[in-house]
Design an enzyme around this catalytic site. Structure first.
Site: not given
Ligand code: F6P
Length: 342
Positions: A127, A169, A273, A275
Site C-alpha cells: 500500500d 488494492m 495477484v 501481492r
Molecule cells: O495491506 C495490504 C492489503 O493487500 C490491502 O491493500 C488490502 O486492503 C488488504 O491488505 C487485504 O487484506 P487481506 O489479504 O487480509 O484480505
C-alpha cells in the site's frame, strides 16, 4: 544475541529478502542465534517458532510471500495476549525482536516498545502508506503487476469498444491506483483520498466517445468512495485492527457506468495477484538494505526504531513516527496528474 523475527499483516514480495539479510548478517557478522516466529504476532503469543539459520534461508530471495507465515493477529485484542508475548520472549531468552510489517504490525511493535519490550521495525506493504519512509518494499512489485494488467486491458478494451474498470488494492491510500494509472495511461483514476463524482466520471468517458475514443480504462482503488449520497457502496467485515475488508467498488462502478452511459462496461478486480509472486529487483534490494540495517540497529541497541528509506539512504526513525498517521496521496499530487487523464 538471540533475535526473534516475525512478519505480520498482509504479505508482500520482499519479506523473504529481509529475513535472509537479517539471518545471514546476524550469523556471519555477529554470531547471533535467530528465531522466526510463525504467523506474525500469533507465533509470539503461542510460542510457535522455527530456528533460522543460513540453510533455512537458502534460495528464498526471489520467492514471494514469507517463509514464516503471516496473520493479522493483534496481541492487544487477545485475552492476556501481551502477557503471553512477554512470557514467550522471556522463556526463549530473546534479547530483541525484529518485526517486519505495515501500520498494524508496527503499531503493535511501537506499543510493546512503549511497554518496555525491545523491538525494531522494518516497513513493508504494497500500500506504500507508512509515514517516516519514502517508500515501502512490496509497492514496486504491486505497481508493476497492476501496470502490466492495465496495459493488457487496454488492448482488449480498444478492440471491443468497452469501458474496463480495474480495481486495485491500497486500502485507504491511492498510491497503487495513482501510480499504476499514470504508468498505464488510464483515463480515469479514483483514489480514496478524494471522493469521486460518478457524473463526472461518466462525462469524461462520454467526452472520449465524442472524440472518437469509444473505450476507456478506469482505475479504482479499492478504498475509493463516491461523494456522499451519489452512489450506494457495500461495506465489509472488520478485522482485529478495526479495518473493514475492502473490495467491490469495481463491480459497483461497472453497473453504474453501464447504466448511466449505455456503454458496455466490465470490471477486473486484481486482488491478491498484486501481492503474490517474485519481488522486483528494486524491492529485493530495498528489502535487503532494510534487513541489514535492522540487525545492525539491534546490535547498537536502537530499540523502538524503524529502518526507513530517506532519499537514497537507509536511516533509523522512531517507530512512533511511522505509525502516527497513514501516508496518503496529497491532493496536489493527484491533481498534477489530472491533465493526463481522459
Ligand atoms: O495491506 C495490504 C492489503 O493487500 C490491502 O491493500 C488490502 O486492503 C488488504 O491488505 C487485504 O487484506 P487481506 O489479504 O487480509 O484480505
Amino acid at each position: 544475541m538471540r533475535i526473534g523475527v516475525l512478519t505480520g499483516g498482509g504479505d508482500c514480495p520482499g519479506l523473504n529478502a529481509v529475513i535472509r539479510a537479517v539471518v545471514r548478517d546476524g550469523i556471519d557478522e555477529f554470531g547471533d542465534q535467530l528465531l522466526g516466529f510463525r504467523d506474525g504476532w500469533r507465533g509470539v503469543i503461542e510460542n510457535s517458532y522455527m530456528d533460522l539459520d543460513v540453510e533455512a534461508t537458502r534460495g528464498i530471495l526471489p520467492r514471494g510471500g514469507t517463509i514464516l507465515g503471516s496473520s493479522r493477529t493483534n496481541p492487544y485484542k487477545r485475552d492476556g495476549g501481551v502477557a503471553r508475548v512477554r512470557e514467550t520472549l522471556a522463556a526463549l531468552q530473546v534479547d530483541g525482536l525484529i518485526a517486519i510489517g505495515g501500520e498494524d504490525t508496527l503499531g503493535v511493535a511501537n506499543k510493546l516498545h512503549e511497554d518496555g519490550a525491545k523491538v525494531i521495525g522494518v516497513p513493508k506493504t504494497i500500500d506504500n502508506d507508512l509515514s517516516a519512509t519514502d517508500v515501502t518494499f512490496g509497492f514496486d512489485t504491486a505497481l508493476q503487476i497492476a501496470t502490466e494488467a492495465i496495459d493488457r486491458l487496454h488492448t482488449t478494451a480498444e478492440s471491443h469498444h468497452r469501458i474496463l474498470v480495474v480495481e486495485v488494492m491500497g486500502r485507504h491510500a491511492g498510491w497503487i491506483a495513482l501510480h499504476a494509472g499514470v504508468a498505464g495511461g488510464a483515463d480515469v483514476i479514483l483514489i480514496p483520498e478524494i471522493p469521486f463524482d460518478i457524473d463526472e466520471v461518466c462525462r469524461r468517458i462520454e467526452h472520449r466517445h465524442d472524440r472518437g475514443r469509444p473505450f476507456s480504462i478506469v482505475v479504482a482503488a479499492e478504498g475509493a468512495t463516491p461523494k456522499k449520497g451519489t452512489m450506494e457502496v457495500l461495506t465489509g467485515a472488520v478485522d482485529e485492527f478495526g479495518h473493514p475488508r475492502l473490495g467491490g467498488i469495481g463491480t459497483r462502478l461497472e453497473q453504474e457506468i453501464e447504466n448511466r452511459t449505455g456503454y458496455e462496461t466490465r470490471a477486473t478486480v486484481l486482488g491478491h495477484v498484486q501481492r503474490g509472486g517474485t519481488p522486483t529487483a528494486f524491492d529485493r534490494v530495498l528489502a535487503t538494505r532494510l534487513g541489514l540495517a535492522a540487525i545492525r540497529a539491534a546490535h547498537s541497541g536502537a530499540w523502538g526504531m524503524m529502518t526507513s528509506l530517506r532519499g537514497n539512504e537507509i536511516k533509523l526513525v522512531p517507530l512512533a513516527d511511522a505509525v502516527a498517521e497513514v501516508r496518503q496521496v496529497p491532493r496536489e499530487e493527484y491533481e498534477r496528474h489530472g491533465v493526463l487523464f481522459g
